[in-house]
Enzyme design. Sequence first.
Site, PDB file in Angstrom:
ATOM      1  N   ASP A 117     -10.656   5.481  -4.537  1.00  0.00           N
ATOM      2  CA  ASP A 117     -11.322   5.306  -3.249  1.00  0.00           C
ATOM      3  C   ASP A 117     -12.602   4.469  -3.444  1.00  0.00           C
ATOM      4  O   ASP A 117     -13.469   4.841  -4.233  1.00  0.00           O
ATOM      5  CB  ASP A 117     -11.680   6.702  -2.708  1.00  0.00           C
ATOM      6  CG  ASP A 117     -12.176   6.641  -1.281  1.00  0.00           C
ATOM      7  OD1 ASP A 117     -12.625   5.560  -0.866  1.00  0.00           O
ATOM      8  OD2 ASP A 117     -12.123   7.681  -0.601  1.00  0.00           O
ATOM      9  N   LYS A 121     -19.818   2.990   1.362  1.00  0.00           N
ATOM     10  CA  LYS A 121     -21.224   3.145   1.783  1.00  0.00           C
ATOM     11  C   LYS A 121     -22.119   3.217   0.546  1.00  0.00           C
ATOM     12  O   LYS A 121     -21.796   3.911  -0.424  1.00  0.00           O
ATOM     13  CB  LYS A 121     -21.383   4.423   2.601  1.00  0.00           C
ATOM     14  CG  LYS A 121     -20.695   4.353   3.958  1.00  0.00           C
ATOM     15  CD  LYS A 121     -21.656   4.790   5.037  1.00  0.00           C
ATOM     16  CE  LYS A 121     -21.252   4.441   6.423  1.00  0.00           C
ATOM     17  NZ  LYS A 121     -19.878   4.478   6.807  1.00  0.00           N
ATOM     18  N   GLU A 195      -0.329  -0.616  -4.796  1.00  0.00           N
ATOM     19  CA  GLU A 195      -0.367  -1.960  -5.390  1.00  0.00           C
ATOM     20  C   GLU A 195       0.784  -2.811  -4.859  1.00  0.00           C
ATOM     21  O   GLU A 195       0.594  -3.969  -4.477  1.00  0.00           O
ATOM     22  CB  GLU A 195      -0.270  -1.806  -6.909  1.00  0.00           C
ATOM     23  CG  GLU A 195      -0.325  -3.084  -7.690  1.00  0.00           C
ATOM     24  CD  GLU A 195      -0.332  -2.796  -9.193  1.00  0.00           C
ATOM     25  OE1 GLU A 195      -0.366  -1.603  -9.577  1.00  0.00           O
ATOM     26  OE2 GLU A 195      -0.294  -3.760  -9.969  1.00  0.00           O
TER      27      GLU A 195
END
Length: 644
Positions: A117, A121, A195
């Site tokens: 992930d 932020k 992928e």
Amino acid sequence: MRQRKLRNLDTKYEAYADLIIDEPAEMPGRWSERSGGAPLYIEIGCGKGKFISELAAREPEHYFVAVEGNKSVMLRAMEKIRKLGLTNVCFVPEHAGNLSEWFADGEADGIYLNFSDPLPKNYWYKRRLTYRDRLKSYFRVLKASGTVTFKTDNTDLFEWSVLEIMAADLKILDITRDLHADPEASADNIETEYEAKYSGFGEKIKRVVIGRRTGADDCGSEEIKSEDMIKSIAAYNGREVPKEDKVFASVARARAATQEKGAEAIFNATAGALQDDSGKLVVFGPVAETIRSLSDTDFAEYAPITGTPEFREAVLKAVFGDFVPKSYVRAVATPGGTGSVRTAVDAYSCPGDRILTHSWHWAPYKTIAAELGRSLECFEMFDEEGRFDLADFDYKVKKLIRNQEHLVVILNTPANNPTGYSLTMEDWYGVKKTLDEVPLDKKVALVVDVAYIDFAGEPAEVREFLRVADNMRANILPVIAYSASKTFTMYGFRCAAMVCLAHSPEVADEFERICSFSARNTWSNSPRPAMTAVSRIMNDPELLAKTEEERAKWRGVLHARGRAFEAAAREAGLRIVPFTAGFFVTVPYAEPDRLRDALEKKDVYVISIAGGVRAAVASLSEDKCRRLPAIIKETIDELESCAE
Ligand code: PLP
């Protein structure tokens, strides 16, 4: 698409109880009970298990621990493993935290992080799986040779991770920014579900393999032992910083010996500057006079970041001589040729990239690359017949360009340091042929380090290569790193320029902008007095003629010294690396430090480099150049007979 919540998950999990590790905190030191002693690999975030199931099927001799925090997704992975009848995989249905809670130190052999992930932020950065502290924690549970393999399509996350690798003082063992375009790197690649989906949309897949920093070297130079590395307050960022600079240590020993025994008794071939027969530094008269004539303001005032306009004009004349380039040229001042090389590496490659140069090279290329989070790849400079090895150059350019968007190639010619070799025009055509074949979407900066150009031969002859450099395709940017420190004998004044030969005004303007930006953030501006002196000399025909006359005289002296060394080496049966001209000659030898030490016992001081010893004909009289090869040959013979 989000994975649909599966109903009755707990019931479904019961069927896979044998695959699940419910209490991983009880496992440290006990994984071999599960794996039967097989090497242990961990995938953090196994998703639906395409990768882990294919890997486990391909490597039945290994044992795999798949970690996944999303239980419904993990169910799919377990189904795959069951279907394939694999017994070398187990699952931890949790989000990975501190791996040391699950694994003992050195218990695992490898870790895979696939498409983690990106947590985009800024304030989430510590939770990213490639955050520096997490990377360090992985290496606690890995064996000494263990590796972490990280794959992602997310460019921001990847580039950020490369810097984290450096911050964690780890080593990049392999890196590609376009895995699928690289047959060598992708030969053993197993695609994840993600992928397969995203590379189909044209996303480039990036992969980096990370290991511990061992001090081992990629270009044949000697390994720096851990006890020689300073480990204290400084941030190492993947660099190897020795306590002592070997070159300066040799110079200091030679100096001390000269003081003790007198210059005549010592062969001091350590210098990097031109000296007369008595060992005195050569400073051209007109240059010294011009410097002395400078005003207070000439000395004290700041210079513009890119260099004074007069200097930038003057340096183009100095670099090009009578040659008129058709490319868009710009010159930016740098403190010394060193500054030009550093700025070019910084501006035209990415962190983690490999910089290509020849196997015999000036040692700072490697440390500049390391300082900037890059590393050096070398092509063999000479083939078995002693010719410039164009085949290896071609192979290495093509290998690197498959993996990297950008490539910096450094060629130090004419009169290469340390060999004295100058590329022939045939060599240059070969270089161009390879670069012509680089796909247009890949960018190459061809840095030609011409530090010794004005001591390498007749000015027009040694500039002939400019015709080739001026005729490259649009994706190749030749950058000439020109050292006025050497050409004008003002080494301590730190004067140089980098000059581009661009295909378009935009690329030339960008060169100027990016190089001056970089200068502003490192040394700011270059010394004004040196620039003023060079521009005065270049703009005053009489001064220039006198300077050129003096330079030509010393070029003649150097030439005679080099030829004397070469002839004496031939006579003594001493092998030297192909030599054309310049300050240095190199004798290849497998144990350079041993040869250097043995020579010092005979009052001969040379510089030990990777693969041999370098002798500066620039600092020896012609007579000493004639005598030295026999001494080196005799010393090598003695060392060889000791070894027998
Ligand atoms: N390039 C090579 C091959 C060199 O040998 C040197 C200095 O020894 C330089 C560049 C940089 O010289 P400077 O920074 O003194 O101009």
